[in-house]
Design an enzyme around this catalytic site. Structure first.
Site, PDB file in Angstrom:
ATOM      1  N   CYS A  16       0.877  -1.158   0.000  1.00 25.40           N
ATOM      2  CA  CYS A  16       0.000   0.000   0.000  1.00 25.40           C
ATOM      3  C   CYS A  16       0.914   1.207   0.000  1.00 25.40           C
ATOM      4  O   CYS A  16       2.121   1.072   0.181  1.00 25.40           O
ATOM      5  CB  CYS A  16      -0.852   0.039   1.262  1.00 25.40           C
ATOM      6  SG  CYS A  16      -1.839  -1.440   1.496  1.00 25.40           S
ATOM      7  N   ARG A  57       1.376   1.696  -5.914  1.00 28.21           N
ATOM      8  CA  ARG A  57       1.557   0.733  -4.826  1.00 28.21           C
ATOM      9  C   ARG A  57       0.243   0.046  -4.435  1.00 28.21           C
ATOM     10  O   ARG A  57       0.255  -0.886  -3.635  1.00 28.21           O
ATOM     11  CB  ARG A  57       2.131   1.441  -3.599  1.00 28.21           C
ATOM     12  CG  ARG A  57       3.439   2.134  -3.860  1.00 28.21           C
ATOM     13  CD  ARG A  57       3.927   2.809  -2.611  1.00 28.21           C
ATOM     14  NE  ARG A  57       4.210   1.843  -1.584  1.00 28.21           N
ATOM     15  CZ  ARG A  57       5.355   1.183  -1.461  1.00 28.21           C
ATOM     16  NH1 ARG A  57       6.328   1.423  -2.299  1.00 28.21           N
ATOM     17  NH2 ARG A  57       5.536   0.316  -0.502  1.00 28.21           N
ATOM     18  N   TRP A 105      -4.001  -1.836  -1.536  1.00 29.86           N
ATOM     19  CA  TRP A 105      -4.017  -2.951  -2.490  1.00 29.86           C
ATOM     20  C   TRP A 105      -4.208  -4.237  -1.703  1.00 29.86           C
ATOM     21  O   TRP A 105      -3.377  -4.604  -0.892  1.00 29.86           O
ATOM     22  CB  TRP A 105      -2.685  -2.975  -3.233  1.00 29.86           C
ATOM     23  CG  TRP A 105      -2.600  -3.991  -4.317  1.00 29.86           C
ATOM     24  CD1 TRP A 105      -3.005  -3.836  -5.615  1.00 29.86           C
ATOM     25  CD2 TRP A 105      -2.053  -5.311  -4.227  1.00 29.86           C
ATOM     26  NE1 TRP A 105      -2.743  -4.979  -6.320  1.00 29.86           N
ATOM     27  CE2 TRP A 105      -2.168  -5.903  -5.499  1.00 29.86           C
ATOM     28  CE3 TRP A 105      -1.490  -6.052  -3.201  1.00 29.86           C
ATOM     29  CZ2 TRP A 105      -1.738  -7.184  -5.766  1.00 29.86           C
ATOM     30  CZ3 TRP A 105      -1.051  -7.341  -3.461  1.00 29.86           C
ATOM     31  CH2 TRP A 105      -1.179  -7.885  -4.739  1.00 29.86           C
ATOM     32  N   ASN A 160       1.021   0.174   5.994  1.00 24.54           N
ATOM     33  CA  ASN A 160       1.460  -0.662   4.885  1.00 24.54           C
ATOM     34  C   ASN A 160       2.197  -1.851   5.487  1.00 24.54           C
ATOM     35  O   ASN A 160       3.182  -1.654   6.196  1.00 24.54           O
ATOM     36  CB  ASN A 160       2.400   0.138   3.959  1.00 24.54           C
ATOM     37  CG  ASN A 160       3.111  -0.751   2.961  1.00 24.54           C
ATOM     38  OD1 ASN A 160       2.587  -1.792   2.558  1.00 24.54           O
ATOM     39  ND2 ASN A 160       4.304  -0.357   2.561  1.00 24.54           N
ATOM     40  N   GLY A 161       1.722  -3.053   5.196  1.00 25.23           N
ATOM     41  CA  GLY A 161       2.377  -4.243   5.751  1.00 25.23           C
ATOM     42  C   GLY A 161       1.326  -5.204   6.268  1.00 25.23           C
ATOM     43  O   GLY A 161       0.174  -5.169   5.827  1.00 25.23           O
ATOM     44  N   GLU A 178      11.242 -13.667 -19.599  1.00 25.68           N
ATOM     45  CA  GLU A 178      10.884 -12.297 -19.220  1.00 25.68           C
ATOM     46  C   GLU A 178       9.802 -11.753 -20.160  1.00 25.68           C
ATOM     47  O   GLU A 178       8.869 -11.082 -19.735  1.00 25.68           O
ATOM     48  CB  GLU A 178      12.142 -11.410 -19.241  1.00 25.68           C
ATOM     49  CG  GLU A 178      11.908  -9.913 -19.090  1.00 25.68           C
ATOM     50  CD  GLU A 178      11.252  -9.496 -17.765  1.00 25.68           C
ATOM     51  OE1 GLU A 178      11.123 -10.332 -16.860  1.00 25.68           O
ATOM     52  OE2 GLU A 178      10.849  -8.315 -17.678  1.00 25.68           O
ATOM     53  N   LYS A 204       6.085 -10.300 -19.227  1.00 24.26           N
ATOM     54  CA  LYS A 204       5.576  -8.971 -19.603  1.00 24.26           C
ATOM     55  C   LYS A 204       4.203  -9.080 -20.235  1.00 24.26           C
ATOM     56  O   LYS A 204       3.289  -8.334 -19.906  1.00 24.26           O
ATOM     57  CB  LYS A 204       6.526  -8.273 -20.603  1.00 24.26           C
ATOM     58  CG  LYS A 204       7.820  -7.750 -20.069  1.00 24.26           C
ATOM     59  CD  LYS A 204       7.701  -6.563 -19.149  1.00 24.26           C
ATOM     60  CE  LYS A 204       7.534  -6.973 -17.718  1.00 24.26           C
ATOM     61  NZ  LYS A 204       8.697  -7.125 -16.906  1.00 24.26           N
ATOM     62  N   GLU A 248       1.508 -10.220 -17.556  1.00 24.38           N
ATOM     63  CA  GLU A 248       1.214  -9.261 -16.484  1.00 24.38           C
ATOM     64  C   GLU A 248       0.239  -8.172 -16.910  1.00 24.38           C
ATOM     65  O   GLU A 248      -0.561  -7.703 -16.122  1.00 24.38           O
ATOM     66  CB  GLU A 248       2.505  -8.524 -16.072  1.00 24.38           C
ATOM     67  CG  GLU A 248       3.413  -9.273 -15.173  1.00 24.38           C
ATOM     68  CD  GLU A 248       4.589  -8.401 -14.755  1.00 24.38           C
ATOM     69  OE1 GLU A 248       4.741  -8.158 -13.560  1.00 24.38           O
ATOM     70  OE2 GLU A 248       5.361  -7.965 -15.632  1.00 24.38           O
ATOM     71  N   HIS A 268       9.667 -31.647 -25.854  1.00 20.88           N
ATOM     72  CA  HIS A 268       9.474 -32.480 -24.665  1.00 20.88           C
ATOM     73  C   HIS A 268       8.100 -32.269 -24.032  1.00 20.88           C
ATOM     74  O   HIS A 268       7.879 -32.684 -22.906  1.00 20.88           O
ATOM     75  CB  HIS A 268      10.588 -32.208 -23.650  1.00 20.88           C
ATOM     76  CG  HIS A 268      11.939 -32.592 -24.165  1.00 20.88           C
ATOM     77  ND1 HIS A 268      12.308 -33.892 -24.393  1.00 20.88           N
ATOM     78  CD2 HIS A 268      12.985 -31.833 -24.556  1.00 20.88           C
ATOM     79  CE1 HIS A 268      13.539 -33.920 -24.879  1.00 20.88           C
ATOM     80  NE2 HIS A 268      13.965 -32.681 -24.997  1.00 20.88           N
ATOM     81  N   LYS A 286       3.587  -2.828  -7.226  1.00 14.23           N
ATOM     82  CA  LYS A 286       4.969  -2.577  -7.612  1.00 14.23           C
ATOM     83  C   LYS A 286       5.987  -3.313  -6.760  1.00 14.23           C
ATOM     84  O   LYS A 286       6.883  -3.951  -7.273  1.00 14.23           O
ATOM     85  CB  LYS A 286       5.225  -1.065  -7.566  1.00 14.23           C
ATOM     86  CG  LYS A 286       6.600  -0.642  -8.058  1.00 14.23           C
ATOM     87  CD  LYS A 286       6.736  -0.842  -9.536  1.00 14.23           C
ATOM     88  CE  LYS A 286       8.094  -0.481 -10.077  1.00 14.23           C
ATOM     89  NZ  LYS A 286       8.326  -1.165 -11.384  1.00 14.23           N
TER      90      LYS A 286
HETATM   91  O1  M6R Z   1      11.589  -4.755  -6.761  1.00 13.29           O
HETATM   92  P1  M6R Z   1      12.014  -6.109  -7.202  1.00 13.29           P
HETATM   93  O2  M6R Z   1      12.946  -6.075  -8.385  1.00 13.29           O
HETATM   94  O3  M6R Z   1      12.587  -6.944  -6.095  1.00 13.29           O
HETATM   95  O4  M6R Z   1      10.679  -6.827  -7.670  1.00 13.29           O
HETATM   96  C1  M6R Z   1      10.686  -8.155  -8.106  1.00 13.29           C
HETATM   97  C2  M6R Z   1       9.404  -8.512  -8.803  1.00 13.29           C
HETATM   98  O5  M6R Z   1       8.314  -8.352  -7.934  1.00 13.29           O
HETATM   99  C3  M6R Z   1       9.178  -7.678 -10.074  1.00 13.29           C
HETATM  100  O6  M6R Z   1      10.236  -7.820 -10.967  1.00 13.29           O
HETATM  101  C4  M6R Z   1       7.881  -8.108 -10.772  1.00 13.29           C
HETATM  102  O7  M6R Z   1       8.008  -9.390 -11.302  1.00 13.29           O
HETATM  103  C5  M6R Z   1       7.460  -7.090 -11.825  1.00 13.29           C
HETATM  104  N1  M6R Z   1       6.024  -7.001 -11.833  1.00 13.29           N
HETATM  105  C6  M6R Z   1       7.887  -7.446 -13.203  1.00 13.29           C
HETATM  106  O8  M6R Z   1       7.347  -6.612 -14.190  1.00 13.29           O
END
Ligand code: M6R
Length: 593
Positions: free
Chosen positions: A10, A35, A79, A105-106, A472, A476, A479, A495, A588
């Site tokens: 948050c 956040r 969030w 937050n937490g 990766e 992307k 997500e 496989h 984030k």
């Molecule tokens: O802040 P960090 O690099 O530790 O975060 C790691 C992941 O949470 C972050 O890379 C996440 O997978 C992103 N949503 C990727 O776009």
């Protein structure tokens, strides 16, 4: 029986000064929306507690600023993964007597015990959150203590992670405290801010204090910091931020995600510019260590995986790549001469912080590669390599992923004693990055986005360095567009995964000079099953139905090959009506496990 509302991240903010607090807090919350964005709320003191909160994105909530007077305020953007996204559950949360308000937050792990304890004393709970115990604990302790002592006593009762901002009716101050959740202080001219992140107040001041674990800060006309563990008042240095509000704004771009993709010419240059000495020192540490672990989560993990290929080909070194969340399984193998390289954009990811702490307990050295200055990970490290990408607001990692690759690629070259060569190689990419992020290139990629926007699945394959790129790239697409996308090593297709290919299934095939022959072989296997083949690499091929030319950059290939997919993912999101800056269920930085 109350159930647990799991709040992963948050954004919180607190303000004291001469300005109208609600305005400062609301603007700050807008910059923190990355956040969390399912609900938000504000409390101000005039000196009575005034509260407004509701579900929805901040710009959809109709805050009545006239009803939020005063120069002291706190705010929250939330969030939650499950449990009610309801008005009651929105922060701030208020004590039973209506006098104490808290944003958090937490997660408070022992909130159920605390709730039972407070209920036995007659307190009533109106929400399903873990946070509501905090204002009520403070109310209870304030029967015999002043505000500060009541907060301190309440904090002692809490287990879990928290960044809190707290106000009490009639007292012109904000008390804030952190443990395992980020919190920074902004030092202005006769005004102070506390927030989860710097953009929340950068418009007002560039002077920042990064609070340490267990720091408690009181802001009113003055600033006082205590460390609760050391049980004394402490001083923390004031840092000057070297970026400004413009960088944390969208500018002419429709979304942060696109802005940050387009910024990569600059962010790559910045990541290249510094660190020479530190990179050299870390390369010695790598050469001296008996075992080196590269750890990260999500995109940062993919950057680690990509780096392991570079260390192998350039420095002839095997580095173990481990998901930070799985690192505890290797704990027994960590020794004093082990080195852990922790990669994290935010420096606040709970899984990585926990992994690093456990490695340190075993005597290992820790090097961190981080973007956010002053973040928790920066303080846990023996050596620190900053990514210098500037603020990344979009939930998706784009420019920070390529910055991580830049730093790790330089490190691999340095470990091989070829630092200058590595630097020159990455410099050579800059013009290409400029071209591939340009409006022309984006228009070209849009033709592909339109063709595949209604697909159910997208498969991506690569070999060697292009394998982590495929992983990766799949992340992307998933997500942000919610299309099911999966990355594979080219050789793995036969496989199992090839069973999924049907007529028209889009398959993205990453090639390079080194892997072209085998990848074309894989592409023809896919084509024979009716796949729609998208080639990404230095040369076109008759098998490809769509081709994106990417320069051959050897060990730096991973940096330029991911960019067209970042653009594709963004465009797929738009075409499918998804908000690229607010992907569903994601936030984030994931600050609890
Ligand atoms: O802040 P960090 O690099 O530790 O975060 C790691 C992941 O949470 C972050 O890379 C996440 O997978 C992103 N949503 C990727 O776009």
């Amino acid at each position: 029986m109350p159930y647990k509302v799991l709040i992963l991240v948050c954004g919180i903010i607190g303000y004291t000064g001469n300005k109208k607090a609600s305005k400062v807090v609301l603007k700050g919350l807008m910059t923190l929306e990355y956040r969390g964005y399912d609900s938000a709320g504000i409390v101000t003191l005039d000196p009575k507690i005034r509260i407004q909160k509701n579900v929805g994105k901040i710009n959809q909530i109709d805050f009545d600023m006239e009803k939020l007077p005063g120069n002291v305020g706190i705010g929250h953007t939330r969030w939650a993964t499950h449990g009610g996204v309801t008005k009651e559950n929105c922060h701030p949360h208020i004590s039973n007597n209506g006098k104490i308000a808290v944003v958090h937050n937490g997660i408070i792990e022992n909130y159920q015990e605390l709730r039972t304890f407070l209920e036995a004393k007659g307190f009533v709970f109106n929400t399903q959150t873990d946070t509501e115990v905090i204002p009520n604990l403070i109310e209870m302790y304030m029967k015999e203590n002043d505000f500060l002592d009541a907060v301190k006593k309440s904090i002692k009762m809490l287990e879990g992670s928290y960044a809190l901002a707290i106000v009490c009716e009639g007292l012109e101050k904000v008390i804030a405290v952190r443990k395992d959740s980020p919190l920074v202080v902004g030092v202005g001219d006769e005004e102070f801010f506390v927030a989860s992140d710097v953009p929340a107040f950068i418009e007002h001041t560039k002077k920042v204090i990064y609070l340490h674990e267990n720091d408690l800060v009181i802001i009113n006309k003055k600033l006082k910091i205590f460390n609760l563990k050391e049980d004394r008042e402490v001083e923390r240095p004031v840092h000057n931020i070297d970026w400004d509000m413009e960088q944390a704004k969208k500018g002419n771009f429709e979304h942060f995600m696109l802005k940050e993709i387009a910024e990569q010419t600059e962010s790559i240059k910045k990541s290249l510019r510094n660190n020479t000495k530190e990179i050299e020192r870390v390369s010695w540490m790598i050469n001296d260590a008996r075992k080196v672990y590269l750890i990260g989560c999500g995109s940062s993990y993919h950057a680690c995986l990509s780096a392991s290929y570079k260390f192998s080909s350039l420095a002839k070194k095997h580095l173990d790549v481990v998901l930070a969340s799985e690192f505890s399984n290797y704990r027994d193998l960590i020794e004093q001469d082990s080195l852990v390289i922790a990669v994290s954009q935010s420096g606040e990811t709970a899984d990585i912080l926990e992994a690093v702490k456990s490695a340190k307990e075993k005597g290992a050295k820790v090097v961190s590669i981080v973007n956010v200055t002053g973040s928790s990970l920066t303080r846990e490290s023996d050596e620190l390599l900053m990514m210098n990408s500037g603020p990344e607001i979009s939930v998706l990692s784009t420019k920070t992923y390529t910055s991580q690759l830049v730093v790790l690629t330089l490190l691999a070259y340095a470990t091989a004693g070829r630092y200058d060569e590595g630097k020159a190689k990455i410099k050579d990419l800059i013009n290409y990055v400029y071209y591939i992020t340009s409006a022309n290139a984006r228009d070209y990629i849009r033709k592909l986005s339109e063709k595949i926007k209604d697909s159910e699945h997208i498969y991506l394959i690569g070999r060697g360095l292009q394998y982590p790129t495929a992983l990766e790239a799949a992340l992307k697409i998933k997500e942000v567009s919610y299309i099911h996308a999966e990355g594979f090593a080219g050789g793995e297709l036969k496989h199992g995964a090839i069973a999924m290919i049907e007529k028209g299934t889009p398959c993205i095939v990453f090639t390079s000079d080194l892997t072209e022959k085998e990848m074309v072989g894989n592409a023809s296997e896919l084509k024979a099953r009716g796949a729609y083949i998208i080639g990404i690499g230095p040369r076109n091929n008759d098998l490809f139905d769509f081709f994106i030319k990417v320069m051959q950059a050897d060990e730096a290939n991973s940096i330029c090959q991911i960019i067209p997919i970042q653009i594709l993912a963004y465009q797929l999101a738009l075409l499918r009506g998804c908000d690229p800056d607010r992907p569903r269920n994601l936030a984030k930085s994931v600050t609890v496990k």
